[in-house]
Design an enzyme around this catalytic site. Structure first.
Site, short mmCIF file in Angstrom:
data_model
loop_
_atom_site.label_atom_id
_atom_site.label_comp_id
_atom_site.label_asym_id
_atom_site.label_seq_id
_atom_site.Cartn_x
_atom_site.Cartn_y
_atom_site.Cartn_z
N ASP A 62 15.99 61.10 -54.50
CA ASP A 62 15.35 62.35 -54.92
C ASP A 62 16.16 62.99 -56.05
O ASP A 62 15.63 63.34 -57.11
CB ASP A 62 15.28 63.28 -53.70
N LYS A 70 26.34 55.94 -50.51
CA LYS A 70 27.59 56.68 -50.34
C LYS A 70 28.26 56.10 -49.09
O LYS A 70 28.65 56.82 -48.16
CB LYS A 70 27.23 58.17 -50.19
N TYR A 90 15.49 63.19 -44.70
CA TYR A 90 14.14 63.72 -44.91
C TYR A 90 13.22 63.41 -43.71
O TYR A 90 12.05 63.72 -43.76
CB TYR A 90 13.52 63.11 -46.16
N ASP A 96 27.79 59.01 -56.21
CA ASP A 96 28.20 60.06 -57.15
C ASP A 96 28.48 59.51 -58.55
O ASP A 96 28.17 60.13 -59.56
CB ASP A 96 29.39 60.86 -56.63
#
Ligand code: NAP
Length: 437
Positions: A321, A231, A159, A297
């Site tokens: 987000d 991740k 972002y 995930d």
């Protein structure tokens, strides 16, 4: 600083910060942005509820001195700028404020106003509590088990806005540099001729201040665990580093109050599983808080299946987000999910609705103002005005239990009474009265 278009209220004082503690006068000046689309409808109802909650909690002793500042369509129409500098300055100077949703065009055009505000004010924590209100329609069987607080890093990650568009001259230069200096990395780009690129900066400082804020908050609020979501198995030097720096920070700064999975792994390698289990059990039994991590995930599945296991979540911008909206869905959707963007060092905090401008409902007076209302609740708690915050929660809770609700909840409930946005605000205020004996 002097302001051209912002009217500073005649009555009221600035909130200040000293040694990391915000000092709130009894008549604080609070900047607000009404917002685009449904913003004016929900702000009108929310301000009515906020003023009533303060009056009921403190009589004439305290009062919010609202100061309108401008952003989005209203700012552009009136002053020719989507985000006037004096709006940013007002939040910087008056420290604590609130905003409605702002339009962001997808693709080209101007940068997101929300992202710009967060970056310009360095509001590095996006705080998103997710908890259920009794009787609120939910897609899960046990929404009462959902009570999590997400600390989403707000200033880094994909972002950051460092992007190279396919076909642009800058992208050509970027690709040339990559090919020349990092040929092995360039070889990993599957379709280099037509690729656009985005850069993902994750820093040690950015990670540490976010994780520090999450652990401090969790300890102060007697939570059981903080989970670092990443991740790192795929993105080792960004998300993997976030995990490592997070654990290091936890052990270095909170070593006597937390127990980490990193510590568990070390003991297991050195002394075996039984010793690690014993060490962990003893640490947790003695009241230490658990700091652990999970791959991004799997947390979407885990928080659905085992929401009770999760308390405070600390993660990077993009994961945060997605995760905060997914979790909001479990407790009634973004119409009721609040948020706060905070820099705990400067004290600047902007609380905000987490949904967008829902343009199709503009000026229809039918949407749910709860996201702004509960953002206001968070703002009042940040200011130490807990009694006013409690009344807002009580008013919403009772209105939902009585099934007197706006359209979004009405269509999910049986035998409910449909209220407009403004009527819902009035109902909440009525429900702040002490319950009849
Ligand atoms: P959205 O405005 O959040 O609306 C999506 C849907 O969510 C609405 O159609 C409505 O669902 C429901 N909804 C949103 N707010 C609600 C409320 N207060 N009460 C009841 N239902 C509500 O998302 P979007 O349509 O993707 O985005 C529209 C614009 O908002 C875009 O310009 C986007 O960039 C901007 N945006 C701003 C922010 C922000 O300022 N923080 C955040 C997100 C998006 P139903 O159709 O089912 O009734």
């Amino acid at each position: 600083m002097s302001y051209k278009n912002v009217q500073i209220p005649d009555v009221g004082e600035k909130i200040t910060i000293q040694n990391g503690k915000v000092n709130v006068p009894d008549f604080p000046i609070l900047p607000f942005i009404e917002g685009d689309g449904i913003g004016p409808d929900i702000w009108r109802a929310s301000q009515y509820v906020f003023d009533a909650a303060i009056r009921r909690a403190y009589g004439e002793k305290r009062k919010a001195c609202w100061m309108e500042v401008y952003a989005g369509e209203k700012a552009y129409k009136n002053f020719g700028s989507w985000l006037p500098e004096e709006t940013i300055q007002a939040f910087r100077e008056f420290l604590v404020g609130i905003k409605g949703p702002l339009t962001t065009p997808i693709g080209g055009g101007m940068r997101s106003l929300n992202v710009a505000l967060r970056k310009d004010l360095d509001l590095y924590v996006c705080l998103r509590p997710v908890r259920w209100f009794p009787d609120l329609p939910s897609p899960v069987k046990h929404p009462e088990n959902v009570d999590m607080v997400i600390f989403r890093e707000n200033t880094e990650d994909l972002y950051s806005g460092i992007e190279f568009e396919e076909g642009c001259p800058e992208t050509k230069t970027f690709k040339q540099l990559l090919r020349e200096y990092f040929p092995d990395e360039f070889a990993k780009v599957r379709f280099p001729e037509t690729a656009g690129f985005g850069i993902k900066p994750i820093s040690r400082e950015g990670t540490e201040r976010l994780v520090r804020a999450a652990i401090r908050w969790a300890l102060a609020n007697h939570r059981r665990n903080v989970t670092l979501v990443h991740k790192g198995n795929i993105m080792k030097y960004t998300e993997g580093a976030f995990r490592r720096w997070g654990y290091e920070l936890a052990e270095r700064e909170f070593g006597d109050r937390v127990y980490t999975w990193a510590q568990y792994d070390r003991t297991k390698s050195a002394k075996g599983e039984a010793a690690a289990n014993a060490e962990r059990d003893q640490a947790l039994a003695s009241g230490r808080m658990l700091v652990r991590d999970i791959i991004a995930d799997i947390i979407f599945q885990d928080t659905l299946i085992r929401p009770k296991d999760y308390d405070v979540i600390a993660t990077m911008n993009l994961n945060g987000d997605y995760l905060s909206d997914a979790l909001a869905a479990q407790i009634g959707g973004v119409g009721i999910a609040p948020g706060g963007n905070i820099n705990y060092e400067t004290g600047v905090a902007v609380f905000e609705a987490t949904h967008g401008t829902a343009p199709k409902y503009t000026n229809k007076n039918i949407v749910n103002p709860s996201s702004v209302l509960l953002s206001g609740e968070m703002m009042f708690r940040y200011m130490g005005w807990n009694e006013a915050a409690d009344l807002i929660v009580q008013g919403i809770e009772r209105s939902v239990i009585a099934k007197t609700v706006t359209n979004d909840f009405y269509r999910l409930m049986e035998n409910a009474k449909l209220l407009s946005t403004s009527e819902f605000g009035q109902e909440i205020v009525r429900n702040m009265e002490p319950a009849a004996a």
